[in-house]
Design a protein around this motif. Structure first.
Motif, PDB file in Angstrom:
ATOM      1  N   SER A  27     126.951  30.672  -8.008  1.00 49.84           N
ATOM      2  CA  SER A  27     128.015  31.286  -7.202  1.00 49.84           C
ATOM      3  C   SER A  27     129.242  31.565  -8.061  1.00 49.84           C
ATOM      4  O   SER A  27     129.962  32.534  -7.819  1.00 49.84           O
ATOM      5  N   GLN A  28     129.485  30.728  -9.077  1.00 48.45           N
ATOM      6  CA  GLN A  28     130.631  30.934  -9.944  1.00 48.45           C
ATOM      7  C   GLN A  28     130.531  32.283 -10.665  1.00 48.45           C
ATOM      8  O   GLN A  28     131.494  33.046 -10.712  1.00 48.45           O
ATOM      9  N   LEU A  29     129.349  32.575 -11.221  1.00 50.66           N
ATOM     10  CA  LEU A  29     129.168  33.838 -11.923  1.00 50.66           C
ATOM     11  C   LEU A  29     129.182  35.010 -10.950  1.00 50.66           C
ATOM     12  O   LEU A  29     129.779  36.055 -11.225  1.00 50.66           O
ATOM     13  N   LYS A  30     128.534  34.847  -9.794  1.00 52.79           N
ATOM     14  CA  LYS A  30     128.542  35.914  -8.792  1.00 52.79           C
ATOM     15  C   LYS A  30     129.964  36.268  -8.377  1.00 52.79           C
ATOM     16  O   LYS A  30     130.316  37.439  -8.271  1.00 52.79           O
TER      17      LYS A  30
ATOM     18  N   GLY B 286     124.825  34.662 -18.773  1.00 50.06           N
ATOM     19  CA  GLY B 286     123.867  33.585 -18.593  1.00 50.06           C
ATOM     20  C   GLY B 286     124.224  32.750 -17.386  1.00 50.06           C
ATOM     21  O   GLY B 286     125.401  32.559 -17.076  1.00 50.06           O
ATOM     22  N   THR B 287     123.222  32.267 -16.709  1.00 57.16           N
ATOM     23  CA  THR B 287     123.443  31.455 -15.509  1.00 57.16           C
ATOM     24  C   THR B 287     122.296  30.480 -15.322  1.00 57.16           C
ATOM     25  O   THR B 287     121.148  30.812 -15.631  1.00 57.16           O
ATOM     26  N   PRO B 288     122.584  29.302 -14.811  1.00 58.73           N
ATOM     27  CA  PRO B 288     121.466  28.450 -14.397  1.00 58.73           C
ATOM     28  C   PRO B 288     120.822  29.065 -13.153  1.00 58.73           C
ATOM     29  O   PRO B 288     121.437  29.878 -12.457  1.00 58.73           O
ATOM     30  N   THR B 289     119.606  28.690 -12.892  1.00 57.25           N
ATOM     31  CA  THR B 289     118.922  29.161 -11.691  1.00 57.25           C
ATOM     32  C   THR B 289     119.353  28.297 -10.515  1.00 57.25           C
ATOM     33  O   THR B 289     119.285  27.076 -10.572  1.00 57.25           O
ATOM     34  N   ARG B 290     119.827  28.935  -9.479  1.00 60.27           N
ATOM     35  CA  ARG B 290     120.219  28.244  -8.249  1.00 60.27           C
ATOM     36  C   ARG B 290     119.342  28.772  -7.120  1.00 60.27           C
ATOM     37  O   ARG B 290     119.640  29.796  -6.536  1.00 60.27           O
ATOM     38  N   PHE B 291     118.227  28.100  -6.880  1.00 59.65           N
ATOM     39  CA  PHE B 291     117.303  28.485  -5.826  1.00 59.65           C
ATOM     40  C   PHE B 291     116.889  29.952  -5.967  1.00 59.65           C
ATOM     41  O   PHE B 291     116.844  30.699  -4.991  1.00 59.65           O
ATOM     42  N   GLY B 292     116.600  30.367  -7.199  1.00 56.17           N
ATOM     43  CA  GLY B 292     116.140  31.725  -7.448  1.00 56.17           C
ATOM     44  C   GLY B 292     117.238  32.755  -7.545  1.00 56.17           C
ATOM     45  O   GLY B 292     116.963  33.954  -7.564  1.00 56.17           O
ATOM     46  N   GLY B 293     118.477  32.325  -7.630  1.00 58.80           N
ATOM     47  CA  GLY B 293     119.603  33.254  -7.750  1.00 58.80           C
ATOM     48  C   GLY B 293     120.609  32.748  -8.770  1.00 58.80           C
ATOM     49  O   GLY B 293     120.551  31.591  -9.195  1.00 58.80           O
ATOM     50  N   PRO B 294     121.541  33.610  -9.181  1.00 57.43           N
ATOM     51  CA  PRO B 294     122.571  33.185 -10.132  1.00 57.43           C
ATOM     52  C   PRO B 294     123.570  32.233  -9.480  1.00 57.43           C
ATOM     53  O   PRO B 294     123.668  32.161  -8.253  1.00 57.43           O
TER      54      PRO B 294
ATOM     55  N   LEU C 273     134.047  26.510  -9.243  1.00 59.28           N
ATOM     56  CA  LEU C 273     134.547  26.715  -7.884  1.00 59.28           C
ATOM     57  C   LEU C 273     134.400  25.483  -6.999  1.00 59.28           C
ATOM     58  O   LEU C 273     135.034  25.392  -5.959  1.00 59.28           O
ATOM     59  N   ALA C 274     133.547  24.561  -7.384  1.00 60.48           N
ATOM     60  CA  ALA C 274     133.225  23.424  -6.521  1.00 60.48           C
ATOM     61  C   ALA C 274     134.405  22.470  -6.395  1.00 60.48           C
ATOM     62  O   ALA C 274     135.206  22.321  -7.321  1.00 60.48           O
TER      63      ALA C 274
ATOM     64  N   PRO D 205     138.022  28.380 -23.096  1.00 65.10           N
ATOM     65  CA  PRO D 205     138.525  29.575 -22.424  1.00 65.10           C
ATOM     66  C   PRO D 205     137.590  30.038 -21.311  1.00 65.10           C
ATOM     67  O   PRO D 205     136.402  29.776 -21.349  1.00 65.10           O
ATOM     68  N   PHE D 206     138.180  30.720 -20.350  1.00 67.41           N
ATOM     69  CA  PHE D 206     137.420  31.254 -19.239  1.00 67.41           C
ATOM     70  C   PHE D 206     137.412  32.773 -19.290  1.00 67.41           C
ATOM     71  O   PHE D 206     138.370  33.397 -19.737  1.00 67.41           O
ATOM     72  N   ALA D 207     136.331  33.348 -18.818  1.00 68.81           N
ATOM     73  CA  ALA D 207     136.185  34.797 -18.801  1.00 68.81           C
ATOM     74  C   ALA D 207     137.212  35.418 -17.861  1.00 68.81           C
ATOM     75  O   ALA D 207     137.527  34.859 -16.812  1.00 68.81           O
TER      76      ALA D 207
END
Length: 181
Positions: A135-138, A125-133, A86-87, A109-111
């Motif tokens: 934004s792309q996955l959210k 799966g997601t990297p940790t972003r300041f204790g949250g998933p 998204l960035a 491929p993309f989901a």
């Protein structure tokens, strides 16, 4: 009691005394045990919560760089997809590692929501972003509201995982946030 026990472990790690106090050397293992135990406690308090665990073992998939000892065909049909980035291009270009990752996945491929409808189970799966998933996955999960409303996600098994480059980087809170999404 679980919370008190986990807090005792955290304080022992901070003091550097966890090994001498009999705690295992694997901080990951202790945190995983604490999370699993807490999930069972919560499930016992709420009749509508069911806790299931499934571990097919280390399989040879794109996610494991095909290093697992078993093929996905020995247990399940597997799709491994990224969610779209998204960035803005300028933000990605400002970080060489991010740019290299983007270049490696930009062809997909993309989901898609069709993948969610097709699957019997999900592992997100997601990297940790300041204790949250991330934004792309959210955002991807947020687009699945229609499938949820139609009941097309009901009865499917879900699991999640995360990673961070440091200890105490918010991994547990990221998994909790992702599982509550």
């Amino acid at each position: 009691q679980v919370r008190d026990l986990m807090e005792e472990f955290i304080h022992a790690v901070q003091a550097g005394t966890y090994a001498s106090r009999g705690w295992p050397q694997s901080m990951y293992g202790v945190s995983k045990l604490g999370e699993a135990t807490w999930s069972r406690v919560l499930a016992g308090q709420e009749e509508s919560v069911t806790v299931s665990a499934c571990c097919p073992g280390w399989c040879a998939t794109d996610m494991s760089s095909h290093m697992g000892p078993r093929a996905a065909s020995q247990g399940a049909e597997v799709r491994v997809h990224h969610v779209p980035e998204l960035a803005p291009a300028e933000a990605i270009a400002s970080n060489p590692d991010w740019q290299a990752h983007y270049d490696a996945i930009k062809a997909g491929p993309f989901a898609t929501l069709d993948d969610l409808e097709w699957a019997d189970a999900y592992v997100l799966g997601t990297p940790t972003r300041f204790g949250g998933p991330s934004s792309q996955l959210k955002q991807f999960i947020d687009t699945a509201g229609g499938l949820w409303f139609e009941g097309k996600l009901a009865g499917k098994v879900a699991a999640s995982f995360t990673s961070a480059m440091n200890q105490n980087g918010g991994q547990e809170s990221t998994v909790l946030a992702l599982n509550n999404t």
